[in-house]
Scaffold this active site. Structure first.
Site, PDB file in Angstrom:
ATOM      1  N   ASP A 136       0.819  -1.119   0.061  1.00  0.00           N
ATOM      2  CA  ASP A 136      -0.043  -0.079   0.046  1.00  0.00           C
ATOM      3  C   ASP A 136       1.036   1.256  -0.003  1.00  0.00           C
ATOM      4  O   ASP A 136       2.032   1.237   0.217  1.00  0.00           O
ATOM      5  CB  ASP A 136      -0.753  -0.006   1.127  1.00  0.00           C
ATOM      6  CG  ASP A 136      -0.222   0.106   2.333  1.00  0.00           C
ATOM      7  OD1 ASP A 136       0.661   0.115   2.778  1.00  0.00           O
ATOM      8  OD2 ASP A 136      -0.975   0.804   3.469  1.00  0.00           O
ATOM      9  N   TYR A 138       3.123   4.759   0.744  1.00  0.00           N
ATOM     10  CA  TYR A 138       3.367   5.400   2.091  1.00  0.00           C
ATOM     11  C   TYR A 138       2.366   6.435   2.655  1.00  0.00           C
ATOM     12  O   TYR A 138       1.500   6.797   1.856  1.00  0.00           O
ATOM     13  CB  TYR A 138       4.683   6.140   1.718  1.00  0.00           C
ATOM     14  CG  TYR A 138       5.785   5.215   1.262  1.00  0.00           C
ATOM     15  CD1 TYR A 138       6.403   4.350   1.997  1.00  0.00           C
ATOM     16  CD2 TYR A 138       6.340   5.459  -0.113  1.00  0.00           C
ATOM     17  CE1 TYR A 138       7.667   3.788   1.495  1.00  0.00           C
ATOM     18  CE2 TYR A 138       7.605   4.850  -0.487  1.00  0.00           C
ATOM     19  CZ  TYR A 138       8.022   3.890   0.280  1.00  0.00           C
ATOM     20  OH  TYR A 138       9.192   3.086  -0.294  1.00  0.00           O
ATOM     21  N   PHE A 149       6.890   1.927  -3.763  1.00  0.00           N
ATOM     22  CA  PHE A 149       8.147   2.176  -3.188  1.00  0.00           C
ATOM     23  C   PHE A 149       8.936   3.591  -3.505  1.00  0.00           C
ATOM     24  O   PHE A 149       9.862   3.839  -2.980  1.00  0.00           O
ATOM     25  CB  PHE A 149       9.273   0.962  -3.808  1.00  0.00           C
ATOM     26  CG  PHE A 149       8.810  -0.504  -3.277  1.00  0.00           C
ATOM     27  CD1 PHE A 149       9.248  -0.785  -1.945  1.00  0.00           C
ATOM     28  CD2 PHE A 149       8.276  -1.251  -4.088  1.00  0.00           C
ATOM     29  CE1 PHE A 149       9.022  -2.113  -1.543  1.00  0.00           C
ATOM     30  CE2 PHE A 149       8.051  -2.448  -3.715  1.00  0.00           C
ATOM     31  CZ  PHE A 149       8.434  -2.809  -2.319  1.00  0.00           C
ATOM     32  N   HIS A 259      11.086  -9.710   1.486  1.00  0.00           N
ATOM     33  CA  HIS A 259      10.880  -8.252   1.107  1.00  0.00           C
ATOM     34  C   HIS A 259      12.097  -7.442   1.527  1.00  0.00           C
ATOM     35  O   HIS A 259      12.702  -7.793   2.353  1.00  0.00           O
ATOM     36  CB  HIS A 259       9.583  -7.770   1.958  1.00  0.00           C
ATOM     37  CG  HIS A 259       9.019  -6.386   1.710  1.00  0.00           C
ATOM     38  ND1 HIS A 259       9.507  -5.363   2.352  1.00  0.00           N
ATOM     39  CD2 HIS A 259       7.914  -6.173   1.052  1.00  0.00           C
ATOM     40  CE1 HIS A 259       8.873  -4.335   1.738  1.00  0.00           C
ATOM     41  NE2 HIS A 259       7.844  -4.760   1.126  1.00  0.00           N
TER      42      HIS A 259
END
Length: 311
Positions: A136, A138, A149, A259
């Protein structure tokens, strides 16, 4: 949701109120199509013919021009016809109702409305060569702008992105990590950076997860899987791997790893070699590799009239 002083000279972004107003109580108006943007400089690929099932899924649905103003004005023309059926479903209308209620309650939502679908404009469907899935947006002020990202210029590089730069440095020792976290340069080369949920409430991670965005982003992944060939899917972490589970691994390259979060990156992300492996795969299939070092700090607004000249 207006621009802040940090936005400098960028065009003022419309608020959620401008786009998520109450549905019009009239017959649907003829829907204008989003104006196509100039294609990024990437090797074109001929999309395979759609099969019968895909044709049915891509059947254009009539969308009310006032209720769906955001989608009609900001989703790129290469994506919109294939997303209309999903956008017209009751579940998506329920999502829009939820977002209106959030705004009416005075809650701050990120990213700004005009940037919710910026991933479609940066990476037109027929130009997608790499897919990086996020979870989702920031949830801090001034960070999110529609690309997973990525953050706006002038915002501190987030820890996960800093680890991505570190992995790139491992793959390409000559790579010099920039002092910013704006990944528009990747997106313009056909790197689709897509979050599972496209909005979030300020300071509340995953607050809009499970509200309906996942259906739309699943459809976006399905479109790339069906209509493109030899795309590299980077699935980092269990959430991304589950979301990309149906990608055809005979048709595309699927790279999986932990991740890049500081909580897990040390368990193999830095040595996974995904950035180099992606370029090797693209080159093997006659496609232009991604220039991972092409990360200019100047923000590009694909909706701005002058954007095409800089792309």
């Amino acid at each position: 949701m207006t621009t802040t002083a940090a936005d400098g000279g960028r065009p003022k972004r419309k608020t959620l109120d401008a786009y998520f107003g109450a549905p019009a109580g009239k017959k649907p108006a003829k829907s204008p199509r989003a104006a196509p943007t100039e294609a990024p400089k990437a090797a074109p690929k001929k999309a395979p013919a759609a099969g019968p099932a895909e044709d049915q899924a891509a059947e254009p649905a009539e969308l009310d021009a006032s209720e769906y103003a955001l989608e009609l004005e900001t989703i790129d023309a290469s994506w919109l016809p294939h997303l209309r059926a999903e956008l017209s479903k009751p579940s998506f209308r329920q999502l829009k109702k939820f977002l209106r209620e959030q705004h009416e309650q005075g809650k701050q939502i990120f990213p700004p409305a005009r940037d919710v679908y910026s991933w479609t404009r940066f990476a037109p469907l027929d130009r997608v060569r790499v897919v990086i899935l996020g979870q989702d947006p920031y949830h801090g002020p001034g960070q999110a702008h529609g690309l997973a990202f990525s953050v706006r210029p002038g915002v501190r590089v987030p820890p996960s992105l800093a680890n991505m730069y570190r992995a790139l440095k491992s793959d390409y020792p000559g790579f010099a990590p920039p002092a910013h976290g704006y990944l528009g340069g990747w997106a313009q080369q056909g790197v689709l950076m897509l979050n599972a949920a496209l909005t979030v409430e300020a300071h509340k991670a995953n607050s809009h997860a499970g509200r309906g965005w996942e259906h739309l982003t699943d459809r976006a992944i399905e479109l790339v899987n069906q209509r493109q060939e030899n795309v590299v899917f980077m699935l980092w972490g269990s959430h991304a791997q589950k979301k990309g589970a149906k990608v055809d691994r005979k048709r595309h390259l699927v790279l999986t790893s932990v991740h890049p979060s500081p909580l897990s990156a040390h368990r193999g992300f830095f040595t996974a070699g995904h950035f180099r492996r992606a370029n090797e795969y693209l080159a093997e299939h006659g496609l232009e590799p991604i220039d991972w070092a092409q990360l200019p700090a100047d923000e590009v607004d694909p909706l701005a009239p002058s954007a095409g000249a800089s792309r």
